[in-house]
Write an enzyme that holds these catalytic residues in place. Sequence first.
Site, PDB file in Angstrom:
ATOM      1  N   GLU A  91      -0.629   4.909  -0.178  1.00  0.00           N
ATOM      2  CA  GLU A  91      -1.446   6.111  -0.368  1.00  0.00           C
ATOM      3  C   GLU A  91      -0.599   7.377  -0.285  1.00  0.00           C
ATOM      4  O   GLU A  91       0.252   7.505   0.598  1.00  0.00           O
ATOM      5  CB  GLU A  91      -2.534   6.204   0.712  1.00  0.00           C
ATOM      6  CG  GLU A  91      -3.732   5.342   0.434  1.00  0.00           C
ATOM      7  CD  GLU A  91      -3.627   3.994   1.100  1.00  0.00           C
ATOM      8  OE1 GLU A  91      -2.487   3.542   1.346  1.00  0.00           O
ATOM      9  OE2 GLU A  91      -4.688   3.411   1.386  1.00  0.00           O
TER      10      GLU A  91
ATOM     11  N   ASP B 190      -7.243  13.179 -24.840  1.00  0.00           N
ATOM     12  CA  ASP B 190      -7.325  11.802 -24.326  1.00  0.00           C
ATOM     13  C   ASP B 190      -6.727  10.923 -25.408  1.00  0.00           C
ATOM     14  O   ASP B 190      -7.386  10.572 -26.383  1.00  0.00           O
ATOM     15  CB  ASP B 190      -8.793  11.449 -24.056  1.00  0.00           C
ATOM     16  CG  ASP B 190      -8.956  10.016 -23.549  1.00  0.00           C
ATOM     17  OD1 ASP B 190      -7.990   9.227 -23.685  1.00  0.00           O
ATOM     18  OD2 ASP B 190     -10.043   9.689 -23.035  1.00  0.00           O
TER      19      ASP B 190
ATOM     20  N   LYS C  42      -3.328   0.028 -24.654  1.00  0.00           N
ATOM     21  CA  LYS C  42      -3.787  -0.083 -26.047  1.00  0.00           C
ATOM     22  C   LYS C  42      -2.553  -0.113 -26.952  1.00  0.00           C
ATOM     23  O   LYS C  42      -1.785  -1.056 -26.864  1.00  0.00           O
ATOM     24  CB  LYS C  42      -4.775   1.055 -26.341  1.00  0.00           C
ATOM     25  CG  LYS C  42      -6.023   0.936 -25.445  1.00  0.00           C
ATOM     26  CD  LYS C  42      -7.070   1.973 -25.753  1.00  0.00           C
ATOM     27  CE  LYS C  42      -8.335   1.718 -24.948  1.00  0.00           C
ATOM     28  NZ  LYS C  42      -8.498   2.591 -23.807  1.00  0.00           N
TER      29      LYS C  42
ATOM     30  N   TYR D 220       0.848  -1.198   0.000  1.00  0.00           N
ATOM     31  CA  TYR D 220       0.000   0.000   0.000  1.00  0.00           C
ATOM     32  C   TYR D 220       0.882   1.246   0.000  1.00  0.00           C
ATOM     33  O   TYR D 220       1.944   1.259   0.622  1.00  0.00           O
ATOM     34  CB  TYR D 220      -0.885   0.033   1.255  1.00  0.00           C
ATOM     35  CG  TYR D 220      -2.313  -0.363   0.972  1.00  0.00           C
ATOM     36  CD1 TYR D 220      -3.068   0.350   0.044  1.00  0.00           C
ATOM     37  CD2 TYR D 220      -2.910  -1.441   1.621  1.00  0.00           C
ATOM     38  CE1 TYR D 220      -4.381  -0.011  -0.222  1.00  0.00           C
ATOM     39  CE2 TYR D 220      -4.215  -1.808   1.349  1.00  0.00           C
ATOM     40  CZ  TYR D 220      -4.943  -1.082   0.418  1.00  0.00           C
ATOM     41  OH  TYR D 220      -6.231  -1.434   0.148  1.00  0.00           O
TER      42      TYR D 220
ATOM     43  N   THR E 283      -4.850   5.743 -21.315  1.00  0.00           N
ATOM     44  CA  THR E 283      -4.674   4.413 -20.749  1.00  0.00           C
ATOM     45  C   THR E 283      -3.318   3.916 -21.215  1.00  0.00           C
ATOM     46  O   THR E 283      -2.653   4.545 -22.047  1.00  0.00           O
ATOM     47  CB  THR E 283      -5.781   3.451 -21.219  1.00  0.00           C
ATOM     48  OG1 THR E 283      -5.878   3.521 -22.649  1.00  0.00           O
ATOM     49  CG2 THR E 283      -7.120   3.798 -20.603  1.00  0.00           C
TER      50      THR E 283
ATOM     51  N   ARG F 174      -3.127  -2.898 -17.972  1.00  0.00           N
ATOM     52  CA  ARG F 174      -4.318  -2.046 -17.912  1.00  0.00           C
ATOM     53  C   ARG F 174      -4.113  -1.017 -16.811  1.00  0.00           C
ATOM     54  O   ARG F 174      -4.022  -1.362 -15.635  1.00  0.00           O
ATOM     55  CB  ARG F 174      -5.557  -2.890 -17.610  1.00  0.00           C
ATOM     56  CG  ARG F 174      -5.771  -4.007 -18.591  1.00  0.00           C
ATOM     57  CD  ARG F 174      -7.108  -4.652 -18.394  1.00  0.00           C
ATOM     58  NE  ARG F 174      -8.096  -3.866 -19.072  1.00  0.00           N
ATOM     59  CZ  ARG F 174      -8.522  -4.124 -20.313  1.00  0.00           C
ATOM     60  NH1 ARG F 174      -8.029  -5.130 -20.983  1.00  0.00           N
ATOM     61  NH2 ARG F 174      -9.430  -3.369 -20.875  1.00  0.00           N
TER      62      ARG F 174
HETATM   63  N1  DSN Z   1     -13.274   0.287 -24.400  1.00  0.00           N
HETATM   64  C1  DSN Z   1     -12.289   1.063 -25.108  1.00  0.00           C
HETATM   65  C2  DSN Z   1     -12.351   0.869 -26.574  1.00  0.00           C
HETATM   66  O1  DSN Z   1     -12.669  -0.239 -26.984  1.00  0.00           O
HETATM   67  O2  DSN Z   1     -12.065   1.770 -27.345  1.00  0.00           O
HETATM   68  C3  DSN Z   1     -12.354   2.495 -24.771  1.00  0.00           C
HETATM   69  O3  DSN Z   1     -12.360   2.676 -23.417  1.00  0.00           O
END
Ligand code: DSN
Length: 411
Positions: A53, A200, A229, A51, A226, A235
């Site tokens: 924080e 984003d 991707k 942890y 994120t 993730r």
């Molecule tokens: N779920 C993602 C996508 O497939 O683009 C976006 O958050």
Amino acid sequence: MRTLQKQDKEIFDLIKKEEKRQTETIDLIASENYPSKAVREALGSIYVAKYSEGRPYKRYYGGMENVDALEILVEQRVRKAFGIREEWAVNVQPYSGSPANYAVYRGILERGDTILSLDLSHGGHLTHGSPVSLSGTDYRIVHYTVDRKTQQLDYDAIAKLALETRPQLIIAGYSAYSRIIDFAAFGKIAQKVGARLMADTAHITGLIMGKMHPSPFPHADIVTTTTHKTLRGPRGAMIICREELREKIFPKVFPGLQGGPHNHTIAAIGVALKEAMSPAFRAYASQIVKNAKQLAKSLQQLDFQIISGGTDNHVMLVDLRNKDILGKQAQELLESSGIVANRNTIPFDPNPPFNPSGVRFGTPAVTTRGMKEKEMKQIASWISEVISNPASAPRVKKEVASFCKQFPIPD
Ligand code: DSN
């Protein structure tokens, strides 16, 4: 996984089944990817037990020396991979993209302030103000759309809408938009109307770091992304903002929305960032785009309508209306042939989101498996065959499984 196999056969068996499913199918979901073994080892590391924080060197618990060192190192790698300096504050603690975005809104907006963002059905994201997301209930949302004719962003129209509606925040960055985003144009619009600009870049961060898409820096005031991707990490998510916004936004991550950061995820993000700065990753990012262009071209040759006429990045949207099938049925049919994708709305879709007129295809995952242009032609041909002749699905499924053996998921 011998220990797991002995200790918990039920979960072990499910993991093995999922491994088989992923191995034997072609993943065209634009937001998915296969992280490297090194990323997965960091993700499974002992950092999971800690942890922490707070922020580096300002924590509430003891035992922090390695967590502080890790988080500082990963923040430095974020700056290096994006080519930015210390005037940008970095936070790698958000659990995922949705809380990262919400922390930004709560940090810089008052309830009822105006957000100008792309409509979800035109390629935007739920957390950019959809009425079913908290972002859509707490703020006044104005959506821009793509142009009806070009199916691309029209920066003059967006500027006009911004002048009319005077947003406090403009969002650029999408889930299903296949063209280069002109962050500089967005920066100018935001400046003109006195709005903050949030980019984003979740879908395209790997392309930005791999030099295949222009950077949102220094045009945006805040960048959220994120990490799983095109970046090919675990993730997770991060927020990068101008230093003067740090004290507004970061307390909304912790303690505003979250408890302890997931240190094992942060370690894995660090590994992915180191990979993203390598020459091999640059070649990977370039191949993602080559593959997407080839897949779009091959589909067009088979009379598929690609929204906006093509792609500049990793993703494409296909309008299926000339094929006498809608998105849901196409998704199911493709899945029964071993090709996994998702149905998607198309701009100005006359059909509802649950059964929209399109499907979305993306190439990050197949490119990680080593597929190139030749394989994209083959995939397009299977897609066409199955859509025009559903009876071919069982045979195509066998062919896909055998083809996939030549492209193992990297271990
Ligand atoms: N779920 C993602 C996508 O497939 O683009 C976006 O958050």
